[in-house]
Scaffold this motif. Structure first.
Motif, PDB file in Angstrom:
ATOM      1  N   LEU A  57       8.570  70.393  60.190  1.00  0.00           N
ATOM      2  CA  LEU A  57       9.694  69.946  59.381  1.00  0.00           C
ATOM      3  C   LEU A  57       9.751  68.425  59.244  1.00  0.00           C
ATOM      4  O   LEU A  57      10.025  67.899  58.159  1.00  0.00           O
ATOM      5  CB  LEU A  57      11.007  70.469  59.977  1.00  0.00           C
ATOM      6  CG  LEU A  57      11.238  71.973  59.818  1.00  0.00           C
ATOM      7  CD1 LEU A  57      12.364  72.436  60.729  1.00  0.00           C
ATOM      8  CD2 LEU A  57      11.561  72.323  58.365  1.00  0.00           C
ATOM      9  N   VAL A  58       9.487  67.699  60.336  1.00  0.00           N
ATOM     10  CA  VAL A  58       9.583  66.233  60.246  1.00  0.00           C
ATOM     11  C   VAL A  58       8.381  65.619  59.544  1.00  0.00           C
ATOM     12  O   VAL A  58       8.413  64.438  59.192  1.00  0.00           O
ATOM     13  CB  VAL A  58       9.772  65.574  61.628  1.00  0.00           C
ATOM     14  CG1 VAL A  58      11.053  66.042  62.292  1.00  0.00           C
ATOM     15  CG2 VAL A  58       8.567  65.796  62.523  1.00  0.00           C
ATOM     16  N   ALA A  59       7.350  66.406  59.322  1.00  0.00           N
ATOM     17  CA  ALA A  59       6.185  65.890  58.600  1.00  0.00           C
ATOM     18  C   ALA A  59       6.478  65.703  57.112  1.00  0.00           C
ATOM     19  O   ALA A  59       5.707  65.052  56.403  1.00  0.00           O
ATOM     20  CB  ALA A  59       4.994  66.833  58.770  1.00  0.00           C
ATOM     21  N   LEU A  60       7.595  66.245  56.643  1.00  0.00           N
ATOM     22  CA  LEU A  60       7.923  66.214  55.221  1.00  0.00           C
ATOM     23  C   LEU A  60       8.852  65.055  54.888  1.00  0.00           C
ATOM     24  O   LEU A  60       9.533  64.511  55.752  1.00  0.00           O
ATOM     25  CB  LEU A  60       8.576  67.536  54.820  1.00  0.00           C
ATOM     26  CG  LEU A  60       7.732  68.795  55.090  1.00  0.00           C
ATOM     27  CD1 LEU A  60       8.534  70.049  54.798  1.00  0.00           C
ATOM     28  CD2 LEU A  60       6.451  68.760  54.269  1.00  0.00           C
ATOM     29  N   THR A  61       8.871  64.697  53.614  1.00  0.00           N
ATOM     30  CA  THR A  61       9.740  63.641  53.108  1.00  0.00           C
ATOM     31  C   THR A  61      10.813  64.274  52.237  1.00  0.00           C
ATOM     32  O   THR A  61      10.492  64.892  51.225  1.00  0.00           O
ATOM     33  CB  THR A  61       8.940  62.612  52.284  1.00  0.00           C
ATOM     34  OG1 THR A  61       7.922  62.049  53.115  1.00  0.00           O
ATOM     35  CG2 THR A  61       9.841  61.506  51.753  1.00  0.00           C
ATOM     36  N   VAL A  72       8.002  57.031  57.566  1.00  0.00           N
ATOM     37  CA  VAL A  72       6.874  57.731  58.173  1.00  0.00           C
ATOM     38  C   VAL A  72       7.180  57.896  59.657  1.00  0.00           C
ATOM     39  O   VAL A  72       7.654  56.954  60.293  1.00  0.00           O
ATOM     40  CB  VAL A  72       5.566  56.924  58.002  1.00  0.00           C
ATOM     41  CG1 VAL A  72       4.422  57.588  58.770  1.00  0.00           C
ATOM     42  CG2 VAL A  72       5.213  56.806  56.522  1.00  0.00           C
ATOM     43  N   GLY A  73       6.904  59.057  60.213  1.00  0.00           N
ATOM     44  CA  GLY A  73       7.150  59.237  61.649  1.00  0.00           C
ATOM     45  C   GLY A  73       6.890  60.655  62.098  1.00  0.00           C
ATOM     46  O   GLY A  73       7.786  61.483  62.112  1.00  0.00           O
ATOM     47  N   ASP A  74       5.658  60.980  62.450  1.00  0.00           N
ATOM     48  CA  ASP A  74       5.319  62.317  62.924  1.00  0.00           C
ATOM     49  C   ASP A  74       5.864  62.535  64.328  1.00  0.00           C
ATOM     50  O   ASP A  74       6.108  61.589  65.079  1.00  0.00           O
ATOM     51  CB  ASP A  74       3.802  62.507  62.934  1.00  0.00           C
ATOM     52  CG  ASP A  74       3.198  62.490  61.538  1.00  0.00           C
ATOM     53  OD1 ASP A  74       3.947  62.793  60.590  1.00  0.00           O
ATOM     54  OD2 ASP A  74       2.014  62.167  61.396  1.00  0.00           O
ATOM     55  N   LEU A  75       6.016  63.801  64.708  1.00  0.00           N
ATOM     56  CA  LEU A  75       6.562  64.147  66.010  1.00  0.00           C
ATOM     57  C   LEU A  75       5.565  63.820  67.115  1.00  0.00           C
ATOM     58  O   LEU A  75       4.421  64.279  67.096  1.00  0.00           O
ATOM     59  CB  LEU A  75       6.908  65.639  66.051  1.00  0.00           C
ATOM     60  CG  LEU A  75       7.672  66.104  67.292  1.00  0.00           C
ATOM     61  CD1 LEU A  75       9.086  65.537  67.282  1.00  0.00           C
ATOM     62  CD2 LEU A  75       7.705  67.621  67.360  1.00  0.00           C
ATOM     63  N   THR A  76       6.008  63.028  68.093  1.00  0.00           N
ATOM     64  CA  THR A  76       5.156  62.597  69.199  1.00  0.00           C
ATOM     65  C   THR A  76       5.987  62.529  70.469  1.00  0.00           C
ATOM     66  O   THR A  76       7.133  62.057  70.447  1.00  0.00           O
ATOM     67  CB  THR A  76       4.556  61.203  68.930  1.00  0.00           C
ATOM     68  OG1 THR A  76       3.956  61.181  67.627  1.00  0.00           O
ATOM     69  CG2 THR A  76       3.507  60.851  69.966  1.00  0.00           C
ATOM     70  N   GLU A  77       5.413  62.983  71.581  1.00  0.00           N
ATOM     71  CA  GLU A  77       6.119  62.888  72.858  1.00  0.00           C
ATOM     72  C   GLU A  77       6.064  61.450  73.370  1.00  0.00           C
ATOM     73  O   GLU A  77       5.014  60.799  73.337  1.00  0.00           O
ATOM     74  CB  GLU A  77       5.509  63.834  73.889  1.00  0.00           C
ATOM     75  CG  GLU A  77       6.305  63.879  75.195  1.00  0.00           C
ATOM     76  CD  GLU A  77       5.754  64.863  76.206  1.00  0.00           C
ATOM     77  OE1 GLU A  77       6.523  65.350  77.050  1.00  0.00           O
ATOM     78  OE2 GLU A  77       4.529  65.137  76.149  1.00  0.00           O
TER      79      GLU A  77
END
Length: 379
Positions: A26-30, A177-182
């Motif tokens: 979901l967070v990969a989308l704009t 821009v901001g992909d999910l990252t731990e």
């Protein structure tokens, strides 16, 4: 390990994997407010096999309903919003730079030097919000925050014609821009853009998934709403279509547990990792006392520690949903989120899992829950 313990461990691991899987996609989308099409397509694809009925209304809200097994069951709606704060292309300069118009509440302080996606009709283009080189700053520059009207996006173009050839048009949506990252290693805390409120959407998809093989005890409608960040507009449209007995919103809220918040002096209000929050009040709604009691009882039944949210500077879809069906008992479950409305929002996975467990327990207890504001007989 006993079989029940092993089963519980396996279930928790599945929930964790499920939540992270949904959130990552979901967070990969704009999808800034009013431009949520890509998010809505994915949500529709993910929700369809988990619901008895799905629809998309004229506002872009996605409705997914799972019917109770028996007739006459209570009806509950739970909403989370798909949109994110962002921008639109306001002008295209002759030298190929883009000027932006805000969509939602972004903070001018955090905008320079950010990477952004410019979403055209056929592609996403990487751009950067320019920042004057440190070598060129004047003393006056160092003393001011550059207002967003003066900021620009660099997509590598040399001329306005280059920009046009790339497919960029006035009004195109722009998002961080901001992909999910731990963060760190093994922290269970994740950063991305648009955690507000794609994390809520991920939780609601996981909630639907818990009823994949069994009907819920109430008719459950999940609404993935649009345009929350610009005034709860999607939820307002959704509320006019709903006939329910109780309504909930699931949203992120502002954590104040970092060194730069005054709460560290006065006492922390909302912390990461301290459990989901049951809202008491914000500027859009005062939680219905019966719903708040029900959420607290559900948390207790699920063994989940919760926080209590009183935050006037925020609003959620509950503010619109409370007007459904000529007015319904309404409440909100919130999850603390650091650095809200930036490209580096941070959430604790354990809080998301806790929110899921509270909502699941609430749905299971709802058939026998007292939803009266007061008892007429006792008055």
């Amino acid at each position: 390990m006993h079989s029940k313990d092993a089963q519980a461990t396996g279930t928790k691991a599945h929930i964790t994997t499920t939540l992270l899987g949904y959130l990552e996609r979901l967070v990969a989308l704009t999808g800034p407010s009013g431009s949520e099409e890509d998010v809505a397509r994915l949500v529709l694809q993910l929700a369809r096999p988990l619901a008895d009925r799905v629809k998309v209304d004229a506002f872009g809200n996605v409705f997914a309903t799972r019917h109770a097994s028996g007739s006459g069951a209570r009806r509950v709606v739970i909403a989370a919003h798909m949109d994110e704060v962002g921008f639109r292309v306001r002008t295209i300069e002759a030298d190929g730079f883009l000027r932006l118009e805000k969509v939602g509440g972004t903070d001018d302080r955090v905008l320079p030097a950010q990477r952004v996606w410019v979403r055209t009709e056929s592609a996403r283009l990487l751009g950067v919000i320019g920042a004057k080189s440190a070598h060129l700053l004047t003393d006056a520059d160092r003393q001011r925050v550059t207002p967003y009207e003066e900021l620009y996006v660099d997509v590598g173009a040399r001329t306005a014609e280059d920009v046009t050839r790339m497919g960029v048009r006035l009004g195109d949506p722009v998002g961080f821009v901001g992909d999910l990252t731990e963060l760190g290693q093994g922290t269970g805390r994740y950063t991305a853009h648009a955690i507000d409120d794609r994390a809520g959407c991920a939780v609601l998809l996981a909630l639907l998934e818990t009823f994949r093989d069994e009907a819920p005890p109430v008719t459950l409608t999940v609404v993935f709403s649009t345009q929350e960040e610009v005034g709860l507009r999607g939820a307002q449209a959704a509320a006019s279509q709903l006939d329910v007995d109780v309504a909930l919103a699931l949203d992120m809220t502002a954590a104040d547990d970092t060194p730069d918040t005054t709460a560290r002096v006065k006492g922390r209000h909302l912390q990461l990792g301290a459990g989901p929050a049951v809202k008491v009040m914000d500027f859009s709604t005062l939680a219905h006392p019966a719903v708040r009691r029900g959420l607290l009882a559900a948390a207790n039944a699920a063994g989940i520690e919760v926080q209590h949210e009183l935050l006037k500077g925020i609003g959620t879809d509950a503010g619109a949903l409370q007007h459904a069906s000529h007015g319904v008992p309404t409440g909100t479950v919130s999850v603390a989120n650091r650095y809200t409305h930036t490209a580096v929002e941070v959430v604790d996975l354990a809080d998301l899992e806790g929110a899921l467990q509270v909502l699941l327990a609430f749905v299971r207890q709802l058939p026998g829950m007292d939803l009266q504001f007061i008892s007429v007989e006792d008055a």
